[in-house]
Design a protein around this motif. Structure first.
Motif, short mmCIF file in Angstrom:
data_model
loop_
_atom_site.label_atom_id
_atom_site.label_comp_id
_atom_site.label_asym_id
_atom_site.label_seq_id
_atom_site.Cartn_x
_atom_site.Cartn_y
_atom_site.Cartn_z
N SER A 173 10.04 -7.87 -0.19
CA SER A 173 10.36 -6.84 0.81
C SER A 173 9.48 -6.93 2.05
CB SER A 173 10.23 -5.44 0.19
OG SER A 173 8.88 -5.15 -0.14
N ILE A 174 8.44 -7.76 2.01
CA ILE A 174 7.57 -7.95 3.18
C ILE A 174 8.29 -8.85 4.18
CG2 ILE A 174 5.33 -8.81 3.97
CD1 ILE A 174 4.25 -8.30 1.16
N TYR A 225 5.68 -11.89 9.28
CA TYR A 225 4.23 -11.74 9.14
C TYR A 225 3.59 -13.03 8.65
CZ TYR A 225 5.07 -6.69 9.55
OH TYR A 225 5.42 -5.45 9.99
N ILE A 270 -2.11 -9.87 4.04
CA ILE A 270 -0.71 -9.46 4.20
C ILE A 270 -0.13 -9.00 2.87
CG2 ILE A 270 1.60 -10.22 4.87
CD1 ILE A 270 0.31 -12.23 6.74
N THR A 271 -0.17 -9.88 1.86
CA THR A 271 0.50 -9.58 0.60
C THR A 271 -0.11 -8.37 -0.10
OG1 THR A 271 1.05 -11.91 0.32
CG2 THR A 271 1.23 -10.50 -1.61
N PRO A 273 -2.11 -5.78 0.97
CA PRO A 273 -1.91 -4.44 1.57
C PRO A 273 -0.45 -3.98 1.57
CG PRO A 273 -3.29 -5.83 2.97
CD PRO A 273 -2.70 -6.72 1.93
N LEU A 274 0.49 -4.88 1.87
CA LEU A 274 1.88 -4.47 2.00
C LEU A 274 2.59 -4.36 0.65
CD1 LEU A 274 3.00 -6.45 5.18
CD2 LEU A 274 2.12 -4.12 4.98
N ALA A 275 1.99 -4.90 -0.40
CA ALA A 275 2.55 -4.75 -1.75
C ALA A 275 1.87 -3.60 -2.49
CB ALA A 275 2.39 -6.04 -2.53
N LYS A 276 1.19 -2.73 -1.78
CA LYS A 276 0.48 -1.61 -2.42
C LYS A 276 1.41 -0.70 -3.22
CE LYS A 276 -2.56 2.30 -1.55
NZ LYS A 276 -3.23 3.14 -0.53
N GLU A 322 0.34 5.97 1.48
CA GLU A 322 1.50 5.07 1.51
C GLU A 322 2.35 5.29 2.75
OE1 GLU A 322 5.48 4.27 -1.16
OE2 GLU A 322 3.66 4.96 -2.15
#
Length: 310
Positions: A201-202, A206, A224-225, A227-230, A308
């Motif tokens: 979904s990222i 980026y 990137i991965t 933080p955005l996959a939190k 979030e």
């Protein structure tokens, strides 16, 4: 000189809705949409709310299938005086932290690998997810045979390279850890799928921008991965921790809480009380377990998700 429109002129020049109809005022919706909540609310009330409150009541009683006698806090006093309770609490925490931590780390690593450009990526995803579909009791029985200290395939494989295999399920120091590793093998596939959904979904822009700037794979993963996959990480931690705190079936099928009380968890202590016929005492244990899971998971979920939407 400016002129003032009369009321008649203003009404004539004002916009009208199609077909000349006056638009009705928007008010509060009627009760009709809320009727759709009713079936779900009835099912939720019958199968969750009523049993929950009944459990709280019966935890204060001495009961069997036909009668109940109110005895106040005696069940709780007896439960917390159990010798196996402290061991069960310790093992429950160890088991939950071990399994949830490994599922997060291994699941993220596998998800990162399975979202890269590798051969047979779809097939490997299916293979990793397959253990999730297998019966927990079946997995427990199979690994009980594989971990047999004398005839088990694992120790035989270790012996073939000159390593003396331990008593995976017979050593009090290894029993709970051994069962935890089996739990990780069975459940890491679900964690991997959740992480894969979070990573895909990222936006790819980026990662492309990071490559243009000369970032390494580790820097892209860390900046990137992660933080955005939190949100995916929060889901995996929450689900794994709840499963670890409530775990029973795998432990019971492999060790039955043994050797001695070495691999007992709270759920197995409660089940042993049910087997002995102490229904009120075991109900009090269920309430304690429910409160324990709630007090751990609710604040953790809030902390994981509080930033979030920012």
């Amino acid at each position: 000189m400016a002129s003032t429109l009369s009321t008649t002129d203003a009404s004539r020049l004002a916009p009208v809705s199609p077909r000349g109809q006056v638009r009705p005022r928007r008010g509060r919706p009627g009760p009709y949409p809320y009727w759709f909540y009713l079936p779900g609310a009835v099912i939720y009330g019958i199968f969750f709310v009523v049993p929950t409150f009944a459990s709280f009541y019966y935890s204060f009683t001495r009961w069997d299938l036909f009668t109940s006698t109110f005895i106040g806090l005696d069940n709780y006093r007896t439960f917390f005086a159990e010798q196996a309770l402290l061991i069960g609490l310790r093992n429950t925490v160890i088991y939950a932290v071990l399994t949830s931590g490994l599922k997060v780390v291994i699941g993220m690593a596998l998800a990162t690998l399975l979202t890269s450009q590798i051969i047979a990526r779809g097939y490997l995803r299916s293979v990793i997810f397959f253990p999730v579909l297998v019966s927990t009791i079946g997995v427990g029985l199979a690994f009980t045979v594989l971990m047999n200290p004398e005839q088990g395939l694992i120790n035989k494989a270790l012996a073939s390279v000159g390593i003396a295999g331990p008593g995976w399920l017979t050593d009090p120091k290894l029993a709970i850890v051994s069962v935890g590793l089996v739990d990780v093998w069975k459940g890491v596939g679900l964690a991997t799928v959740i992480f894969i959904a979070g990573i895909v979904s990222i936006p790819g822009e980026y990662f492309e921008a990071a490559r243009v700037d000369g970032a390494t794979r580790w820097q892209s993963f860390r900046r990137i991965t992660l933080p955005l996959a939190k949100p995916a990480t929060a889901s995996v931690i929450t689900l794994s921790l709840i499963g670890g705190l409530r775990s029973f079936d795998l432990i019971w099928s492999m060790t039955r809480g043994g050797p001695g009380f070495a691999s007992d968890v709270i759920a197995s202590v409660i089940y042993k009380q049910y087997q002995a016929g102490f229904f009120g005492l075991s109900t009090a244990g269920n309430v304690v377990l429910f409160l324990m899971v709630t007090l751990v998971v609710v604040p953790l979920t809030y902390w994981l998700n509080k930033n979030e939407d920012r």
